[in-house]
Design a protein around this motif. Structure first.
Motif, short mmCIF file in Angstrom:
data_model
loop_
_atom_site.label_atom_id
_atom_site.label_comp_id
_atom_site.label_asym_id
_atom_site.label_seq_id
_atom_site.Cartn_x
_atom_site.Cartn_y
_atom_site.Cartn_z
N TYR A 1 -42.30 -26.34 3.79
CA TYR A 1 -43.41 -27.12 3.31
C TYR A 1 -43.95 -26.83 1.81
CZ TYR A 1 -46.22 -23.73 5.23
OH TYR A 1 -46.88 -22.52 5.69
N LEU A 2 -44.68 -27.37 1.42
CA LEU A 2 -45.37 -27.14 0.29
C LEU A 2 -46.97 -27.49 0.43
CD1 LEU A 2 -43.43 -28.01 -3.15
CD2 LEU A 2 -43.81 -25.86 -2.10
N PRO A 3 -47.89 -26.25 0.21
CA PRO A 3 -49.06 -27.01 0.40
C PRO A 3 -49.51 -27.48 -0.92
CG PRO A 3 -49.05 -24.57 -0.27
CD PRO A 3 -47.78 -25.08 -0.14
N CYS A 4 -50.51 -28.56 -0.85
CA CYS A 4 -50.91 -29.33 -1.83
C CYS A 4 -52.44 -29.79 -1.46
CB CYS A 4 -50.04 -30.62 -2.06
SG CYS A 4 -49.91 -31.79 -0.73
N ARG A 5 -53.23 -30.46 -2.48
CA ARG A 5 -54.41 -31.23 -2.80
C ARG A 5 -54.15 -32.48 -2.85
NH1 ARG A 5 -57.97 -27.86 -0.49
NH2 ARG A 5 -57.86 -25.51 -1.05
N TYR A 6 -54.92 -33.28 -2.13
CA TYR A 6 -55.07 -34.84 -2.17
C TYR A 6 -55.94 -35.01 -3.49
CZ TYR A 6 -56.90 -39.41 -1.89
OH TYR A 6 -57.26 -40.82 -2.31
#
Length: 188
Positions: free
Chosen positions: A123-128
Motif C-alpha cells: 500500500y501507499l499512504p496518501c492524502r485526499y
C-alpha cells in the motif's frame, strides 16, 4: 567532558536517524512501477528536476471508503438536488490521510481500493485533495502521495524531459511498510 561529547554527537545522531527509513526502503523495499501523466520537466529556480504526476493520483470515486460515498452528511433530498453531492459533500475528508491498496496489472501497479485504516500488504499512504467531475459526468478523487519531485543529473540528456512532456515516462518506486521512495524515472 562526557556531557560535551554527548551534546556534540546529538545533531549527528538526529541526522542519522532521518536516514533510517529511506535506507531501509531502498534496501528492503518492494519495487513497483507506476505510470505517470504528462509533466513539465524544468524549473528555472530549481534546475533540472521533474514534478511528477501519477495515474494513481486520479482515482475513480467508487474506490473510496464506503463512508465517503454517503454524500452530504444526511441532508434532505431537496437540498441534494441543488448542489453537486460529491464535490460539496466531503469537505470533512480534506487533507485526510488514506491508504491506497495496490494491485499489479501487467507491468504496472494500479489502485485496487482506498481505505481509511492502515492495511497489510502492499500500500501507499496518501492524502485526499478533492473530487473532480469529468466532462462525461464521471467523478474522480485527486490524491497526493508526496512522491512528486525527481532531480535529474545535470549531465543527463534531454530525452527523459522530452518523453515526460509526451507522458511516456514511468516511475520506479520502492515501498517498505508503506513508506514510498522514488528511485528512478525512465522512458516507457
Amino acid at each position: 567532558m562526557r556531557k560535551y561529547i554527548l551534546i556534540a554527537l546529538l545533531p549527528l545522531l538526529i541526522l542519522l536517524g532521518l536516514t533510517v527509513k529511506p535506507v531501509l526502503t531502498y534496501t528492503l523495499g518492494e519495487e513497483i512501477i507506476l505510470k505517470t501523466q504528462p509533466i513539465d520537466p524544468y524549473d528555472l529556480f530549481r534546475g533540472r528536476h521533474m514534478v511528477v504526476s501519477y495515474d494513481i493520483s486520479r482515482v475513480d470515486i467508487s474506490k473510496m471508503p464506503r463512508d465517503f460515498t454517503h454524500v452530504n452528511n444526511g441532508k434532505e433530498s431537496a437540498d441534494r438536488e441543488k448542489e453537486d453531492p460529491y464535490i460539496r459533500g466531503n469537505e470533512n475528508y480534506q487533507g485526510k490521510k488514506l491508504y491506497t491498496i495496490l494491485k499489479k496489472e501487467g507491468s504496472y501497479y494500479t489502485v485496487d481500493r482506498i481505505v481509511s485504516d492502515k492495511p497489510k500488504g502492499l500500500y501507499l499512504p496518501c492524502r485526499y485533495q478533492y473530487v473532480e467531475k469529468s466532462a462525461d459526468g464521471e467523478y474522480y478523487v485527486r490524491l497526493d502521495y508526496n512522491l512528486d519531485k525527481y532531480f535529474i543529473p545535470e549531465n543527463s540528456s534531454s530525452e527523459l524531459e522530452n518523453a515526460a512532456r509526451d507522458g511516456k515516462v514511468v516511475a520506479k518506486v520502492k515501498v517498505y511498510n508503506g513508506y514510498p521512495l522514488l528511485i528512478d524515472l525512465r522512458k516507457s
